[in-house]
Design a protein around this motif. Structure first.
Motif, PDB file in Angstrom:
ATOM      1  N   ALA A   1      67.261  56.899 -39.474  1.00 54.62           N
ATOM      2  CA  ALA A   1      65.811  56.689 -39.404  1.00 54.62           C
ATOM      3  C   ALA A   1      65.142  57.734 -38.524  1.00 54.62           C
ATOM      4  O   ALA A   1      64.055  58.222 -38.831  1.00 54.62           O
ATOM      5  CB  ALA A   1      65.513  55.287 -38.889  1.00 54.62           C
ATOM      6  N   GLU A   2      65.784  58.079 -37.406  1.00 54.13           N
ATOM      7  CA  GLU A   2      65.181  58.996 -36.444  1.00 54.13           C
ATOM      8  C   GLU A   2      65.789  60.389 -36.471  1.00 54.13           C
ATOM      9  O   GLU A   2      65.276  61.316 -35.835  1.00 54.13           O
ATOM     10  CB  GLU A   2      65.316  58.420 -35.037  1.00 54.13           C
ATOM     11  CG  GLU A   2      64.669  57.062 -34.871  1.00 54.13           C
ATOM     12  CD  GLU A   2      65.034  56.451 -33.522  1.00 54.13           C
ATOM     13  OE1 GLU A   2      64.879  57.141 -32.507  1.00 54.13           O
ATOM     14  OE2 GLU A   2      65.473  55.297 -33.501  1.00 54.13           O
ATOM     15  N   LYS A   3      66.922  60.525 -37.190  1.00 53.18           N
ATOM     16  CA  LYS A   3      67.628  61.811 -37.272  1.00 53.18           C
ATOM     17  C   LYS A   3      67.977  62.357 -35.879  1.00 53.18           C
ATOM     18  O   LYS A   3      67.757  63.536 -35.570  1.00 53.18           O
ATOM     19  CB  LYS A   3      66.811  62.821 -38.074  1.00 53.18           C
ATOM     20  CG  LYS A   3      66.644  62.416 -39.538  1.00 53.18           C
ATOM     21  CD  LYS A   3      65.847  63.440 -40.309  1.00 53.18           C
ATOM     22  CE  LYS A   3      65.853  63.110 -41.804  1.00 53.18           C
ATOM     23  NZ  LYS A   3      65.353  61.759 -42.100  1.00 53.18           N
TER      24      LYS A   3
ATOM     25  N   LYS B   1      66.634  57.916 -48.845  1.00 53.37           N
ATOM     26  CA  LYS B   1      66.316  58.579 -50.101  1.00 53.37           C
ATOM     27  C   LYS B   1      66.703  57.690 -51.269  1.00 53.37           C
ATOM     28  O   LYS B   1      67.868  57.318 -51.416  1.00 53.37           O
ATOM     29  CB  LYS B   1      67.044  59.923 -50.173  1.00 53.37           C
ATOM     30  CG  LYS B   1      66.645  60.873 -49.056  1.00 53.37           C
ATOM     31  CD  LYS B   1      67.379  62.202 -49.142  1.00 53.37           C
ATOM     32  CE  LYS B   1      66.935  63.116 -48.018  1.00 53.37           C
ATOM     33  NZ  LYS B   1      67.560  64.455 -48.093  1.00 53.37           N
TER      34      LYS B   1
ATOM     35  N   GLN C   1      62.806  55.455 -44.812  1.00 61.80           N
ATOM     36  CA  GLN C   1      63.456  56.634 -44.221  1.00 61.80           C
ATOM     37  C   GLN C   1      64.612  57.124 -45.089  1.00 61.80           C
ATOM     38  O   GLN C   1      65.099  58.244 -44.909  1.00 61.80           O
ATOM     39  CB  GLN C   1      63.987  56.308 -42.816  1.00 61.80           C
ATOM     40  CG  GLN C   1      62.940  55.777 -41.848  1.00 61.80           C
ATOM     41  CD  GLN C   1      62.858  54.256 -41.880  1.00 61.80           C
ATOM     42  OE1 GLN C   1      63.288  53.614 -42.848  1.00 61.80           O
ATOM     43  NE2 GLN C   1      62.311  53.665 -40.832  1.00 61.80           N
TER      44      GLN C   1
ATOM     45  N   TYR D   1      63.208  50.416 -46.833  1.00 57.24           N
ATOM     46  CA  TYR D   1      63.783  51.407 -45.917  1.00 57.24           C
ATOM     47  C   TYR D   1      63.254  52.796 -46.300  1.00 57.24           C
ATOM     48  O   TYR D   1      63.974  53.608 -46.892  1.00 57.24           O
ATOM     49  CB  TYR D   1      65.311  51.393 -45.980  1.00 57.24           C
ATOM     50  CG  TYR D   1      65.931  50.101 -45.501  1.00 57.24           C
ATOM     51  CD1 TYR D   1      66.364  49.962 -44.190  1.00 57.24           C
ATOM     52  CD2 TYR D   1      66.078  49.014 -46.371  1.00 57.24           C
ATOM     53  CE1 TYR D   1      66.934  48.788 -43.751  1.00 57.24           C
ATOM     54  CE2 TYR D   1      66.645  47.830 -45.932  1.00 57.24           C
ATOM     55  CZ  TYR D   1      67.070  47.717 -44.620  1.00 57.24           C
ATOM     56  OH  TYR D   1      67.629  46.544 -44.186  1.00 57.24           O
TER      57      TYR D   1
ATOM     58  N   THR E   1      68.124  50.161 -40.246  1.00 59.21           N
ATOM     59  CA  THR E   1      68.712  51.177 -41.101  1.00 59.21           C
ATOM     60  C   THR E   1      70.139  51.467 -40.637  1.00 59.21           C
ATOM     61  O   THR E   1      70.370  51.630 -39.439  1.00 59.21           O
ATOM     62  CB  THR E   1      67.892  52.479 -41.038  1.00 59.21           C
ATOM     63  OG1 THR E   1      66.521  52.180 -41.362  1.00 59.21           O
ATOM     64  CG2 THR E   1      68.434  53.513 -42.015  1.00 59.21           C
TER      65      THR E   1
END
Length: 385
Positions: free
Chosen positions: A71-73, A324, A322, A320, A50
């Motif tokens: 992906a993990e923020k 939007k 994760q 993907y 990502t």
């Protein structure tokens, strides 16, 4: 607790995205061994990555870059080689590599994940650049032909380089770098290891992509041209002098979708009272090369766009999860950004279904160098080809 077998641990690690993989590899010596083995055997690691947002913060030091994982923020901090990342211009990002310009306008390829850095041919080998020597005969700064030299060498990079692209050469494991540069948006390229930039015919270029073994170059007048960079003699082939469409304005991007078709993205913006750029609408057009026209299309459906100074990407939201769907992730793409280093950057997510906009993360970072998308890549470049 007994350790998992190495091959089982590697199978688990192969499911992780690169930022999380690097973090896992630092847990203990055994996990680092699994990470190193997977890193050195890239055929076993095929996880889709990502895109991440790369930026720098004054509080972290001159050589530290921050990598925000969508992906993990969360944020990872990377220590990068000299010259300091906060003294550079970020000209482009493709395939996990940054193209940066230092204070003397010299270009480097940099992989922020592996730390590998490769010097590109000197700016003085660009056809339209003239070196200015000091009393000792060394290059002090540069100027473009027919233009006066800039008093600030660090800002000359901003004037000279418009955009850069990196394309792989699969048989060799190496890459080709293409730059769009001023004074008239010319096009030049170099293979890694070349000693000079090679000019390509034409001018007024604004975008490039590499597709079906050819370099596609797009002009500000919506002309489309191709170059085969593998031959001894390079010629420009005309696909379309002008793709017909009178509606496009704002920033323009050409993107290849997952099926191999081309479409144009028009990014419209407003200028706020504080003189900040603010993206307000994004329109999509299918590029019909046979009819030489652009046809407006309605939305991205189950796809996601990434726009900015980096290589534009169209990704499947299903691949993907994760991200939007039907949204555009964008970063600031203004030219001559060094003129307003402390300005707020135009970064966010635009939903194409209702034109609503949201922040990616609160803008707490320093705005220089200009934040840019990068897709992490563990591959080290072969510089011996």
């Amino acid at each position: 607790m007994p350790e998992l077998p190495l091959d089982v641990l590697m199978d688990i690690f192969a499911l992780l995205e690169i930022p999380d993989l690097i973090r896992a590899g630092s847990v203990c010596s055994f996990w680092h061994s699994a990470y190193s083995t997977l890193h050195n055997q890239l055929g076993q690691y095929k996880r889709l990555q990502t895109p991440c947002l790369l930026y720098a913060s004054q509080s972290d030091g001159e050589n530290v870059a921050c990598l925000y994982s969508l992906a993990e923020k969360c944020v990872y901090k990377l220590t990068l080689p000299d010259p300091p990342i906060r003294s550079r211009h970020l000209i482009g990002s493709s395939h996990g590599w940054l193209v940066t310009a230092d204070e003397k306008s010299e270009l480097h390829l940099l992989n922020p994940i592996t730390g590998q850095q490769i010097a590109l041919p000197s700016a003085i080998t660009i056809e339209q650049v003239e070196p200015i020597l000091d009393n000792a005969g060394a290059v002090n700064k540069n100027k473009m032909w027919d233009l006066t030299p800039n008093d600030d060498p660090s800002e000359f990079s901003d004037c000279l380089y418009f955009r850069a692209f990196v394309f792989p050469v699969p048989p060799t494991g190496s890459y080709i770098v293409v730059i769009i540069h001023n004074p008239e948006r010319y096009l030049s390229f170099a293979r890694v290891g070349d000693y000079k930039w090679t000019p390509l015919p034409g001018q007024s270029y604004e975008q490039c992509i590499h597709m079906d073994g050819l370099l596609y170059a797009f002009t500000t007048t919506r002309g489309v041209y191709t170059f085969d960079l593998t031959g001894a003699t390079i010629t420009r082939n005309i696909i379309a002098d002008k793709l017909q469409n009178d509606k496009t304005d704002g920033y323009t991007y050409f993107v290849q979708d997952p099926w191999g078709d081309l479409f144009q993205v028009s990014r419209r913006f407003e200028v706020t009272e504080e003189l900040f750029i603010h993206t307000e609408k994004i329109l999509l057009y299918e590029a019909d090369m046979a009819a030489k026209k652009l046809v407006e299309v309605n939305g991205l459906h189950d796809h996601v766009l990434f726009l900015g100074r980096s290589q534009s990407q169209c990704l499947s939201a299903q691949a993907y999860p994760q991200l939007k769907k039907s949204c555009v992730y964008f970063t600031d793409d203004e030219t001559y950004v060094s003129d307003y280093k402390n300005n707020r950057r135009d970064i966010g997510i635009l939903n194409l279904e209702n034109d609503s906009r949201e922040e990616i993360v609160p803008q707490l970072w320093c705005n220089w160098p200009n934040p840019i998308w990068i897709t992490p890549n563990l591959t080290r470049m072969n510089t011996n080809s």
